[in-house]
Design a protein around this motif. Structure first.
Motif, PDB file in Angstrom:
ATOM      1  N   UNK A   1      55.962 -72.317  47.987  1.00 35.75           N
ATOM      2  CA  UNK A   1      54.571 -72.344  48.445  1.00 35.75           C
ATOM      3  C   UNK A   1      54.198 -70.960  48.978  1.00 35.75           C
ATOM      4  N   UNK A   2      53.290 -70.288  48.293  1.00 37.51           N
ATOM      5  CA  UNK A   2      52.908 -68.934  48.689  1.00 37.51           C
ATOM      6  C   UNK A   2      51.901 -68.931  49.830  1.00 37.51           C
ATOM      7  N   UNK A   3      51.042 -69.941  49.865  1.00 36.54           N
ATOM      8  CA  UNK A   3      50.011 -70.007  50.897  1.00 36.54           C
ATOM      9  C   UNK A   3      49.824 -71.464  51.299  1.00 36.54           C
ATOM     10  N   UNK A   4      49.642 -71.707  52.586  1.00 35.60           N
ATOM     11  CA  UNK A   4      49.476 -73.082  53.071  1.00 35.60           C
ATOM     12  C   UNK A   4      48.282 -73.747  52.405  1.00 35.60           C
ATOM     13  N   UNK A   5      47.236 -72.976  52.156  1.00 33.71           N
ATOM     14  CA  UNK A   5      46.013 -73.534  51.582  1.00 33.71           C
ATOM     15  C   UNK A   5      46.228 -74.065  50.169  1.00 33.71           C
ATOM     16  N   UNK A   6      47.282 -73.606  49.485  1.00 28.92           N
ATOM     17  CA  UNK A   6      47.550 -74.066  48.120  1.00 28.92           C
ATOM     18  C   UNK A   6      47.964 -75.534  48.071  1.00 28.92           C
ATOM     19  N   UNK A   7      48.342 -76.107  49.217  1.00 28.09           N
ATOM     20  CA  UNK A   7      48.741 -77.519  49.256  1.00 28.09           C
ATOM     21  C   UNK A   7      48.023 -78.255  50.381  1.00 28.09           C
ATOM     22  N   UNK A   8      46.870 -77.737  50.796  1.00 22.60           N
ATOM     23  CA  UNK A   8      46.126 -78.337  51.905  1.00 22.60           C
ATOM     24  C   UNK A   8      45.159 -79.387  51.360  1.00 22.60           C
ATOM     25  N   UNK A   9      45.408 -80.645  51.699  1.00 16.53           N
ATOM     26  CA  UNK A   9      44.577 -81.754  51.231  1.00 16.53           C
ATOM     27  C   UNK A   9      43.366 -81.903  52.144  1.00 16.53           C
ATOM     28  N   UNK A  10      42.201 -82.093  51.531  1.00  9.78           N
ATOM     29  CA  UNK A  10      40.963 -82.296  52.283  1.00  9.78           C
ATOM     30  C   UNK A  10      40.176 -83.434  51.643  1.00  9.78           C
ATOM     31  N   UNK A  11      39.348 -84.073  52.448  1.00 10.20           N
ATOM     32  CA  UNK A  11      38.478 -85.120  51.919  1.00 10.20           C
ATOM     33  C   UNK A  11      37.350 -84.497  51.105  1.00 10.20           C
ATOM     34  N   UNK A  12      37.004 -85.182  50.032  1.00 12.71           N
ATOM     35  CA  UNK A  12      35.869 -84.782  49.209  1.00 12.71           C
ATOM     36  C   UNK A  12      35.093 -86.044  48.868  1.00 12.71           C
ATOM     37  N   UNK A  13      33.896 -86.165  49.392  1.00 10.67           N
ATOM     38  CA  UNK A  13      33.101 -87.363  49.166  1.00 10.67           C
ATOM     39  C   UNK A  13      31.887 -87.087  48.298  1.00 10.67           C
ATOM     40  N   UNK A  14      31.793 -87.795  47.205  1.00  6.92           N
ATOM     41  CA  UNK A  14      30.625 -87.724  46.321  1.00  6.92           C
ATOM     42  C   UNK A  14      30.474 -89.102  45.693  1.00  6.92           C
ATOM     43  N   UNK A  15      29.506 -89.862  46.192  1.00  5.88           N
ATOM     44  CA  UNK A  15      29.363 -91.262  45.799  1.00  5.88           C
ATOM     45  C   UNK A  15      29.414 -91.418  44.280  1.00  5.88           C
ATOM     46  N   UNK A  16      30.214 -92.379  43.792  1.00  2.91           N
ATOM     47  CA  UNK A  16      30.940 -93.428  44.524  1.00  2.91           C
ATOM     48  C   UNK A  16      32.380 -93.069  44.879  1.00  2.91           C
ATOM     49  N   UNK A  17      32.775 -91.786  44.723  1.00  2.03           N
ATOM     50  CA  UNK A  17      34.153 -91.384  44.994  1.00  2.03           C
ATOM     51  C   UNK A  17      34.317 -90.894  46.427  1.00  2.03           C
ATOM     52  N   UNK A  18      35.474 -91.206  47.013  1.00  2.00           N
ATOM     53  CA  UNK A  18      35.876 -90.648  48.303  1.00  2.00           C
ATOM     54  C   UNK A  18      37.355 -90.314  48.170  1.00  2.00           C
TER      55      UNK A  18
END
Length: 330
Positions: A281-298
């Motif tokens: 892993x070169x950068x922490x951000x390369x494996x940083x999970x975040x929520x992405x909400x766009x109806x109807x997906x979350x």
């Protein structure tokens, strides 16, 4: 530059090992929910928010056993007290596990160099984190809590997290393999592609050196394992939810957890992940999970990725927003 809060070597017992159709490790949404709950409990005066999460697994032990000493494993369940009639009480089967993980949680709103705010944040997290559950399990100990404020500290922290494996997003593999299947079968679905990442498949290879003279005799063959569509330690994972109903106004649906917010019924969405050694892993951000909400997906996903094709739940396109559940599926 992003700053990260390091919760190192968290010992958890009786965490949930089942994630939708998969088992063996909690869903990534558990860890994002843990960070969100911590963020809500931080003092408002700090003006901070905890965002994305990078998950590093050091050790895990799923509570399973082999009833006959060989063959399939089954979950080792708790033994509940007998009923008033002296009969065995009914139970809901639950998969549990003990695990040791480290979390790198993104910190938003912290001014670089503000040592007083950083010290208060660390003190608050040390006090609040052990009080919460992580993936439904009890937190026994946390080895270290630290703030990684710059690139140098983050690189050193990654080295100190070895040995360990980080969960990376590989939904691009799923999309690519789906396109490959469509070239041979126009009816192939994303679920078909996802199953090929989830299944252990073997096929018979004929032994050409020992072909019998009699055509009626069976041809000797050897069973060989079929490799997964892509290299790496690839696993099926649950990555979020998809709405299967309209969004109901607050208070319109009875017996919900929070009657003061809108409600929608959902099903789990699945994708593909890869366990990679921390040193890759070169950068922490390369494996940083975040929520992405766009109806109807979350969904939870690594935002650095460019394509997202999660598994569709069981729906039928009967309305414009395509959110009706198919009751015939059951």
């Amino acid at each position: 530059m992003a700053q990260y809060l390091l919760l190192k070597h968290i010992e958890v017992q009786n965490a949930n090992a089942i994630a939708g159709l998969t088992y063996g490790f909690p869903a990534i949404t558990h860890f994002l929910g843990f960070a969100h709950a911590l963020s809500r409990q931080l003092p408002g005066a700090l003006g901070l928010r905890l965002g994305g999460v990078t998950v590093v697994s050091h050790e895990n032990n799923v509570h399973v056993r082999q009833p006959t000493g060989w063959g399939d494993y089954v979950f080792a369940l708790t033994r509940n007290p007998v009923t008033a009639k002296g009969e065995t009480a009914s139970i809901n089967e639950e998969g549990r596990m003990n695990m040791q993980v480290s979390l790198l949680i993104e910190v938003e709103g912290l001014i670089a160099g503000d040592k007083a705010a950083a010290a208060q944040l660390i003190a608050e997290v040390k006090d609040l984190a052990p009080q919460r559950r992580l993936a439904g399990g009890q937190i026994l100990t946390i080895g270290e809590v630290d703030l990684l404020a710059d690139a140098s500290m983050q690189k050193k922290a990654l080295r100190r997290l070895m040995p360990g494996f980080v969960l990376c997003d590989r939904h691009d593999y799923l999309a690519q393999h789906h396109q490959h299947l469509l070239q041979h079968n126009a009816q192939a679905s994303l679920f078909d592609a996802w199953c090929e990442f989830a299944m252990l498949t073997y096929h018979a290879v004929a032994d050409d050196e020992h072909v019998p003279d009699d055509d009626n005799q069976p041809i000797p063959a050897q069973w060989q394992r079929v490799p997964k569509p892509k290299p790496g330690y690839l696993v099926p994972i649950m990555t979020g939810y998809r709405a299967i109903s309209p969004c109901y106004a607050a208070g319109e649906v009875a017996n919900v957890r929070d009657p003061e917010v809108p409600v929608s019924f959902v099903e789990a969405a699945y994708s593909v992940g890869e366990w990679r050694s921390v040193h890759r892993l070169k950068d922490i951000d390369d494996a940083c999970w975040r929520y992405h909400g766009e109806h109807p997906w979350y969904l939870a996903r690594v935002m650095a990725a460019t394509h997202d094709e999660p598994i569709e739940p069981d729906v039928v396109p009967t309305t414009d927003d395509n959110t009706d559940f198919d009751p015939d599926f059951l």
